[in-house]
Design an enzyme around this catalytic site. Structure first.
Site, PDB file in Angstrom:
ATOM      1  CG  ASN A 117      -1.964   0.907   1.353  1.00 55.28           C
ATOM      2  OD1 ASN A 117      -2.582   1.443   2.030  1.00 55.28           O
ATOM      3  ND2 ASN A 117      -2.356   1.563  -0.102  1.00 55.28           N
ATOM      4  CB  SER A 130      -2.885  -0.240  -3.716  1.00 55.48           C
ATOM      5  OG  SER A 130      -2.363   0.300  -2.529  1.00 55.48           O
TER       6      SER A 130
HETATM    7  P1  4NP Z   1       3.295  -2.107  -3.334  1.00 55.92           P
HETATM    8  O1  4NP Z   1       4.997  -2.398  -3.533  1.00 55.92           O
HETATM    9  O2  4NP Z   1       2.811  -3.474  -2.965  1.00 55.92           O
HETATM   10  O3  4NP Z   1       3.074  -2.057  -4.871  1.00 55.92           O
HETATM   11  O4  4NP Z   1       3.017  -1.237  -2.254  1.00 55.92           O
HETATM   12  C1  4NP Z   1       5.604  -3.156  -2.428  1.00 55.92           C
HETATM   13  C2  4NP Z   1       5.868  -2.090  -1.298  1.00 55.92           C
HETATM   14  C3  4NP Z   1       6.803  -2.575  -0.076  1.00 55.92           C
HETATM   15  C4  4NP Z   1       7.013  -3.782  -0.102  1.00 55.92           C
HETATM   16  C5  4NP Z   1       6.895  -4.657  -1.133  1.00 55.92           C
HETATM   17  C6  4NP Z   1       6.171  -4.190  -2.449  1.00 55.92           C
HETATM   18  N1  4NP Z   1       7.828  -4.269   0.880  1.00 55.92           N
HETATM   19  O5  4NP Z   1       8.365  -5.378   0.715  1.00 55.92           O
HETATM   20  O6  4NP Z   1       8.055  -3.620   1.840  1.00 55.92           O
END
Ligand code: 4NP
Length: 169
Positions: free
Chosen positions: A21, A25
């Site tokens: 998030n 999104s």
């Molecule tokens: P999102 O991307 O799902 O498009 O917000 C990500 C944001 C953070 C992480 C992975 C994907 N994470 O591993 O912290």
């Protein structure tokens, strides 16, 4: 969120869901909101986003997501990270998963009597990403975020057309 819905007539409600998030999104939320407002439908549609994970609760969007959106005149600075929950299936009319993993997670928490329409975000698009997962840009560079803009605009446009058909808007 709840306060918004407590006032005035019931709105059609849309929730975009990715993993954290903070990238996909919030970008989808901002781009869809821009299209909804351009169509004059702002008063009728409530828009929110959430993550399947709890990694970034309370945080604002990734700065790369903000910059990419700003290049199309979309401001997502106000989005605050939150985690998707089973209750969302009683609250939202449409829940759109950004990728297959997010979709499987949402199916696993969906209450039996939850009534939200649940699908991939790209299900209603017309472009090459129709029916495909939106790539996770988190571990890459800024260009990966810019590449998402056309995918997200296409998916959002298709979603808005579906909502207009479903609700005769
Ligand atoms: P999102 O991307 O799902 O498009 O917000 C990500 C944001 C953070 C992480 C992975 C994907 N994470 O591993 O912290």
């Amino acid at each position: 969120m709840i306060e918004n819905r407590a006032k005035g007539p019931r709105k059609i409600s849309v929730l975009f869901v990715c993993l954290g998030n903070i990238c996909r999104s919030p970008m989808a939320e901002g781009i869809f909101r821009q299209q909804v407002q351009a169509a004059g439908l702002g008063p009728y549609i409530f828009i929110d986003s959430a993550g399947t994970a709890d990694y970034h609760i309370g945080e604002g969007p990734d700065v790369r997501a903000r910059y990419a959106c700003a290049s199309r005149g979309v401001d997502i600075d106000q989005v605050k990270g939150r985690q998707a929950s089973p209750e969302d299936f009683y609250f939202f009319d449409y829940i759109l998963a950004m990728d297959e993993h997010n979709l499987q997670h949402l199916k696993s928490i969906r209450p039996r009597d939850g009534y939200a329409h649940l699908s991939l975000f790209t299900a209603f698009g017309k472009g090459p990403y129709k029916g495909k997962s939106v790539p996770d840009p988190y571990s890459g560079g800024i260009e990966g975020f810019h590449q998402l803009l056309d995918i997200l605009e296409d998916g959002a446009q298709g979603l808005l057309e579906k909502i207009r058909r479903d609700h005769a808007l």
